[in-house]
Scaffold this motif. Structure first.
Motif, PDB file in Angstrom:
ATOM      1  N   ILE A  34      53.855 -49.321  71.723  1.00 46.11           N
ATOM      2  CA  ILE A  34      55.164 -49.621  72.450  1.00 46.11           C
ATOM      3  C   ILE A  34      55.863 -50.764  71.925  1.00 46.11           C
ATOM      4  O   ILE A  34      57.028 -51.431  72.416  1.00 46.11           O
ATOM      5  CB  ILE A  34      54.919 -49.677  74.023  1.00 46.11           C
ATOM      6  CG1 ILE A  34      53.520 -50.762  73.819  1.00 46.11           C
ATOM      7  CG2 ILE A  34      54.313 -48.501  74.530  1.00 46.11           C
ATOM      8  CD1 ILE A  34      53.837 -52.267  74.030  1.00 46.11           C
ATOM      9  N   HIS A  35      55.322 -51.359  70.882  1.00 43.27           N
ATOM     10  CA  HIS A  35      55.829 -52.363  70.207  1.00 43.27           C
ATOM     11  C   HIS A  35      56.406 -52.190  68.547  1.00 43.27           C
ATOM     12  O   HIS A  35      55.700 -52.225  67.725  1.00 43.27           O
ATOM     13  CB  HIS A  35      55.185 -53.740  70.288  1.00 43.27           C
ATOM     14  CG  HIS A  35      55.890 -55.005  69.904  1.00 43.27           C
ATOM     15  ND1 HIS A  35      55.412 -56.210  70.218  1.00 43.27           N
ATOM     16  CD2 HIS A  35      57.044 -55.096  68.809  1.00 43.27           C
ATOM     17  CE1 HIS A  35      56.188 -57.168  69.742  1.00 43.27           C
ATOM     18  NE2 HIS A  35      57.041 -56.532  68.987  1.00 43.27           N
ATOM     19  N   THR A  36      57.690 -51.572  68.604  1.00 48.19           N
ATOM     20  CA  THR A  36      57.962 -50.992  67.148  1.00 48.19           C
ATOM     21  C   THR A  36      59.725 -50.829  66.992  1.00 48.19           C
ATOM     22  O   THR A  36      60.205 -50.676  67.940  1.00 48.19           O
ATOM     23  CB  THR A  36      57.291 -49.560  66.774  1.00 48.19           C
ATOM     24  OG1 THR A  36      57.841 -49.137  65.548  1.00 48.19           O
ATOM     25  CG2 THR A  36      57.492 -48.617  67.777  1.00 48.19           C
ATOM     26  N   HIS A  37      59.968 -51.597  66.017  1.00 45.46           N
ATOM     27  CA  HIS A  37      61.558 -51.769  66.082  1.00 45.46           C
ATOM     28  C   HIS A  37      62.169 -51.004  64.956  1.00 45.46           C
ATOM     29  O   HIS A  37      61.621 -50.632  64.063  1.00 45.46           O
ATOM     30  CB  HIS A  37      61.728 -52.917  65.820  1.00 45.46           C
ATOM     31  CG  HIS A  37      60.871 -54.242  66.646  1.00 45.46           C
ATOM     32  ND1 HIS A  37      61.292 -54.404  67.929  1.00 45.46           N
ATOM     33  CD2 HIS A  37      60.041 -55.159  66.214  1.00 45.46           C
ATOM     34  CE1 HIS A  37      60.835 -55.321  68.387  1.00 45.46           C
ATOM     35  NE2 HIS A  37      59.770 -55.900  67.556  1.00 45.46           N
ATOM     36  N   VAL A  38      63.446 -50.607  65.242  1.00 51.82           N
ATOM     37  CA  VAL A  38      64.266 -49.965  64.185  1.00 51.82           C
ATOM     38  C   VAL A  38      65.828 -51.041  64.203  1.00 51.82           C
ATOM     39  O   VAL A  38      66.001 -51.652  65.142  1.00 51.82           O
ATOM     40  CB  VAL A  38      64.742 -48.531  64.794  1.00 51.82           C
ATOM     41  CG1 VAL A  38      63.782 -47.805  64.797  1.00 51.82           C
ATOM     42  CG2 VAL A  38      65.557 -48.598  66.077  1.00 51.82           C
ATOM     43  N   LEU A  47      60.111 -57.679  77.154  1.00 52.90           N
ATOM     44  CA  LEU A  47      60.628 -59.104  76.928  1.00 52.90           C
ATOM     45  C   LEU A  47      60.196 -59.521  75.455  1.00 52.90           C
ATOM     46  O   LEU A  47      59.093 -59.769  75.430  1.00 52.90           O
ATOM     47  CB  LEU A  47      60.221 -59.865  78.099  1.00 52.90           C
ATOM     48  CG  LEU A  47      60.777 -61.431  78.431  1.00 52.90           C
ATOM     49  CD1 LEU A  47      60.579 -62.186  77.301  1.00 52.90           C
ATOM     50  CD2 LEU A  47      62.132 -60.986  78.434  1.00 52.90           C
ATOM     51  N   HIS A  48      61.078 -59.779  74.535  1.00 49.59           N
ATOM     52  CA  HIS A  48      60.663 -60.154  73.184  1.00 49.59           C
ATOM     53  C   HIS A  48      61.264 -61.368  72.751  1.00 49.59           C
ATOM     54  O   HIS A  48      62.584 -61.796  73.040  1.00 49.59           O
ATOM     55  CB  HIS A  48      60.974 -58.911  72.269  1.00 49.59           C
ATOM     56  CG  HIS A  48      60.489 -58.843  70.932  1.00 49.59           C
ATOM     57  ND1 HIS A  48      60.879 -59.736  69.959  1.00 49.59           N
ATOM     58  CD2 HIS A  48      59.774 -58.089  70.368  1.00 49.59           C
ATOM     59  CE1 HIS A  48      60.263 -59.361  68.886  1.00 49.59           C
ATOM     60  NE2 HIS A  48      59.481 -58.395  69.314  1.00 49.59           N
ATOM     61  N   PRO A  49      60.357 -62.295  72.137  1.00 44.42           N
ATOM     62  CA  PRO A  49      61.168 -63.497  71.603  1.00 44.42           C
ATOM     63  C   PRO A  49      61.963 -63.402  70.389  1.00 44.42           C
ATOM     64  O   PRO A  49      61.994 -62.545  69.926  1.00 44.42           O
ATOM     65  CB  PRO A  49      59.807 -64.286  71.164  1.00 44.42           C
ATOM     66  CG  PRO A  49      58.996 -63.430  70.838  1.00 44.42           C
ATOM     67  CD  PRO A  49      59.058 -61.999  71.691  1.00 44.42           C
ATOM     68  N   ALA A  60      55.909 -59.226  75.018  1.00 43.97           N
ATOM     69  CA  ALA A  60      55.515 -59.086  73.835  1.00 43.97           C
ATOM     70  C   ALA A  60      54.297 -59.988  73.431  1.00 43.97           C
ATOM     71  O   ALA A  60      54.180 -61.055  74.060  1.00 43.97           O
ATOM     72  CB  ALA A  60      56.696 -59.454  72.884  1.00 43.97           C
ATOM     73  N   HIS A  61      53.674 -59.648  72.381  1.00 41.71           N
ATOM     74  CA  HIS A  61      52.441 -60.435  71.831  1.00 41.71           C
ATOM     75  C   HIS A  61      51.468 -60.880  72.738  1.00 41.71           C
ATOM     76  O   HIS A  61      51.099 -62.156  73.028  1.00 41.71           O
ATOM     77  CB  HIS A  61      53.267 -61.628  70.961  1.00 41.71           C
ATOM     78  CG  HIS A  61      54.288 -61.305  70.011  1.00 41.71           C
ATOM     79  ND1 HIS A  61      55.626 -61.719  70.469  1.00 41.71           N
ATOM     80  CD2 HIS A  61      54.285 -60.504  68.888  1.00 41.71           C
ATOM     81  CE1 HIS A  61      56.105 -61.238  69.280  1.00 41.71           C
ATOM     82  NE2 HIS A  61      55.595 -60.297  68.613  1.00 41.71           N
ATOM     83  N   SER A  62      51.218 -60.100  73.600  1.00 43.76           N
ATOM     84  CA  SER A  62      50.101 -60.347  74.842  1.00 43.76           C
ATOM     85  C   SER A  62      50.492 -61.498  75.616  1.00 43.76           C
ATOM     86  O   SER A  62      49.906 -62.188  76.121  1.00 43.76           O
ATOM     87  CB  SER A  62      48.647 -60.655  74.129  1.00 43.76           C
ATOM     88  OG  SER A  62      48.408 -59.353  73.605  1.00 43.76           O
ATOM     89  N   THR A  75      52.524 -52.226  67.384  1.00 45.33           N
ATOM     90  CA  THR A  75      52.437 -52.746  65.874  1.00 45.33           C
ATOM     91  C   THR A  75      53.304 -53.780  65.255  1.00 45.33           C
ATOM     92  O   THR A  75      53.158 -54.376  64.272  1.00 45.33           O
ATOM     93  CB  THR A  75      52.447 -51.388  65.168  1.00 45.33           C
ATOM     94  OG1 THR A  75      53.969 -51.044  65.171  1.00 45.33           O
ATOM     95  CG2 THR A  75      51.498 -50.250  65.551  1.00 45.33           C
ATOM     96  N   ASP A  76      54.345 -53.859  66.091  1.00 43.43           N
ATOM     97  CA  ASP A  76      55.659 -54.856  65.522  1.00 43.43           C
ATOM     98  C   ASP A  76      56.130 -54.074  64.277  1.00 43.43           C
ATOM     99  O   ASP A  76      56.784 -54.921  63.363  1.00 43.43           O
ATOM    100  CB  ASP A  76      55.005 -56.234  65.493  1.00 43.43           C
ATOM    101  CG  ASP A  76      56.255 -57.113  65.950  1.00 43.43           C
ATOM    102  OD1 ASP A  76      57.197 -56.569  65.946  1.00 43.43           O
ATOM    103  OD2 ASP A  76      55.650 -58.288  66.079  1.00 43.43           O
ATOM    104  N   HIS A  77      55.847 -53.138  64.062  1.00 47.35           N
ATOM    105  CA  HIS A  77      56.515 -52.280  62.723  1.00 47.35           C
ATOM    106  C   HIS A  77      57.703 -52.435  62.878  1.00 47.35           C
ATOM    107  O   HIS A  77      58.469 -52.332  64.067  1.00 47.35           O
ATOM    108  CB  HIS A  77      55.989 -50.785  62.782  1.00 47.35           C
ATOM    109  CG  HIS A  77      56.720 -50.315  61.552  1.00 47.35           C
ATOM    110  ND1 HIS A  77      57.899 -49.261  61.686  1.00 47.35           N
ATOM    111  CD2 HIS A  77      56.159 -49.903  60.150  1.00 47.35           C
ATOM    112  CE1 HIS A  77      57.861 -48.661  60.663  1.00 47.35           C
ATOM    113  NE2 HIS A  77      57.080 -49.144  59.649  1.00 47.35           N
TER     114      HIS A  77
HETATM  115 ZN    ZN Z   1      58.457 -57.262  67.762  1.00 47.94          ZN
END
Ligand code: ZN
Ligand code: ZN
Lengths: 410, 410
Positions: free
Chosen positions: A58-62, A236-238, A290-292, A356-358
């Protein structure tokens, strides 16, 4: 002696060192103290873990093509610069002041992993990921003015993401989170209505700026209400970090801005949001951190205590801050078992989800290798001493429920 | 409905609510989500815990008379102001910009608990604390210039603290941590030599400024070496916070500067110190981190991962950052069980020690009550699911060993 080399070559070298360097056995002992070694210890366990279970990222970017186009045209950060040499990748510069640091000013290479859906699928196949809930990478379009042009771009980005998720080659393995033109609350509310109508979009990604004054800005409440009404999730992502003065004593590159500035930013923004009382007024707001949660599972007790000792602040809330924190969702992108355990201890682990933060933190060496960043998160979950059913939940089942996803037919 | 009232009156009200407010039983349910309720659940357990065991408080401050005298003379922060009305306490303003915030500009009352050894002993008696390792409160004398006058003040402060610990009314229950004139490394090294010769002084307290350029300043290495040589402990304590921009949306008073600014400061300072490689060069340096290391037990995995992906940074170290972190000492001043568990999971719990942060966070109501700030830390230790022997260690035995203390004859 540099430990990074050891990490990279660990698989080849472990046995080699034992056989040829017996007198130097103490070198091997060092592995016990590095997270890399735990990867070896838990290797079978996490590979089994991902083979016969549902794994959802659920944490993967494009970086959608429309977005890269925008960044290429810009003359200030965030921007995309041409390759340093012919045949190389373009370069992405996104973090504040990144263009000024000696070791960061050239940016990071932005190759097909950043925009090509085939690369995303290949990454998923390599790591046995069944479903990815993709989101535009930071800093989204927060920096654009509240104009029709910006609203139109948001619309195009979200349609483009929906189309990527509907691409037949994905076989139903992708869902998306939308992007909002956050400089305008009105424009964002209108975009939420459109996102809610796109079948594969399950929420929105947001930074901590809001429309410029933070998440606790009362002006944002109509937006929170619209998002809650449609049962969408805010991821919510920094992005901005917090202002950590450089020491002047050494150049730590991106490392501490990413390692500390990011989680500090999330922590502070959410603490402010909670103190604003928003969760008393919009209790159904679903928010994934994000990031726990940055550092929130660890600091919740201190936040409760400091607020309880400041009656002027505490009196504005119906409950202690941790009460609201325990209702939020947390990814499991924390890279060590202590962090997974702490998060699973703080919230009900049914609120935790693998990520993953891919495509960030790619392998430093072979392109064909499994990603250390992914394996350290899988290892952390495998090594957290959690029940099998809880692990299955974190790996995928929780995400299916929380985002209302369907398993693709394999 | 303000939950602080509930916390304060919980003991009186719990049964009262159950009897008289049965239709409003849901109000009582709220307690399950607040740390205050866990105090009730674990009450017997932690009182037993402290009655028959050795309890040592290694995080407890004094404002020595010589220091208050200095703060009274000053015209800028940190300073002590006269009482607002006759018969009230003087007021202490210590945090950066505290004089500018609407709700913080009047400072906090500084009564006898801040300087009177009898009050310290009474506080210890009330909470069954056998030994306190006292330290000057922040911001120490970091703000004074490197002059003979400053060196002389440091000397007088340390002799004054030694005398307080030797006061016959303390019956051997106090030990001390010295104060350094940190604006001068030479002056500080000379003071370390003097501190090492004072029999009840077991270490030094330090902020994160160093001599103005942070803890990773190479100029500090002779100081670290001198401290390690004498087997003294550095108690690393935050004061300056990190620059968290105010939101403009609400006035959160001191609460977030204390709850977040402090642990962020500790985390960043220690991360920088580790990246400087100091623990490769002075491996025997004993360092105790305030507030369970800020956020370090939670973020260690992310720090390792970010550093591993930045070879220019990683190549300067022999080990991943967490290797060095795991050699440090951590207090257990974290106010909830999740934090204690995470710290005890991250480091060997023999490196953890109980603390109170007295005289800060006093009870809001009755002066005779046990302190909520103390009880939440005791409850956290009792509720962390640790073995009895590990709990005994955290409560006192670890401190006896690490600081080389003798139990007073009761
Ligand atoms: Zn990220
Ligand atoms: Zn303190």
């Amino acid at each position: 002696m540099c430990y990074v080399r050891k990490v990279i070559y660990k698989e080849k070298q472990c046995i080699f060192i034992l056989i040829t360097h017996f007198p130097f056995f103490f070198i091997f002992i060092d592995f016990f103290h590095s997270f890399s070694f735990s990867l070896v210890l838990f290797r079978d366990r996490y590979i089994n873990m991902t083979q016969d279970k549902c794994l959802v990222d659920i944490h993967t970017h494009v970086y959608l093509p429309e977005y890269l186009e925008l960044l290429r045209k810009r003359e200030q950060v965030p921007r995309v610069l041409p390759p340093l040499e012919e045949g190389q990748d373009e370069r992405l510069i996104i973090l504040p002041d990144e263009d000024k640091g000696e070791s960061t000013k050239n940016g990071r290479p932005v190759g097909p992993a950043y925009y090509d859906v085939r690369e995303k699928l290949a990454f998923m196949d390599k790591h046995n990921i069944d479903i990815s809930v993709i989101s535009l990478a930071n800093p989204w379009i927060d920096f654009l003015p509240p104009t029709e042009e910006t609203f139109d771009l948001a619309r195009r980005l979200n349609v483009s993401m929906e189309n990527m998720c509907q691409d037949p080659i994905t076989h139903g393995r992708l869902y998306g989170l939308g992007t909002l033109p956050l400089s305008s609350v009105e424009g964002s509310v209108a975009e939420v209505e459109r996102i809610a109508a796109l079948p594969r979009m399950k929420g929105v990604i947001m930074g901590t700026w809001g429309c410029g004054k933070g998440l606790d800005d009362p002006a944002l409440e109509p937006l929170y209400e619209a998002i809650a009404k449609h049962n969408l999730v805010i991821f919510l992502h920094p992005h901005y970090g917090v202002n950590l003065p450089t020491s002047g004593n050494m150049d730590a590159g991106h490392s501490l801005a990413l390692a500390l500035g990011f989680p500090f930013e999330t922590t502070y923004a959410i603490a402010r949001l909670i103190l604003s009382g928003i969760f008393d007024r919009v209790p159904d707001l679903k928010m994934l951190l994000a990031h726990s949660g940055g550092t929130l599972p660890f600091l919740a007790g201190r936040i409760d205590s400091c607020v309880a000792h400041d009656p002027a602040v505490a009196s504005k809330l119906n409950h202690p801050p941790s009460y609201y924190l325990k209702k939020l969702y947390f990814d499991a992108v924390i890279y060590h078992a202590t962090g997974v355990k702490a998060t699973a201890d703080f919230v009900d682990p049914s609120q935790m989800m693998f990520g993953t933060d891919h495509p960030f933190f790619p392998p430093l060496e072979s392109k064909d290798a499994r990603w250390m960043s992914v394996d350290s998160n899988l290892t952390a979950i495998a090594g957290a001493g959690l029940d099998e059913e809880i692990v299955k939940g974190i790996l995928g089942r929780n995400a299916l429920k929380i985002f209302n996803l369907e398993m693709p037919s394999k």
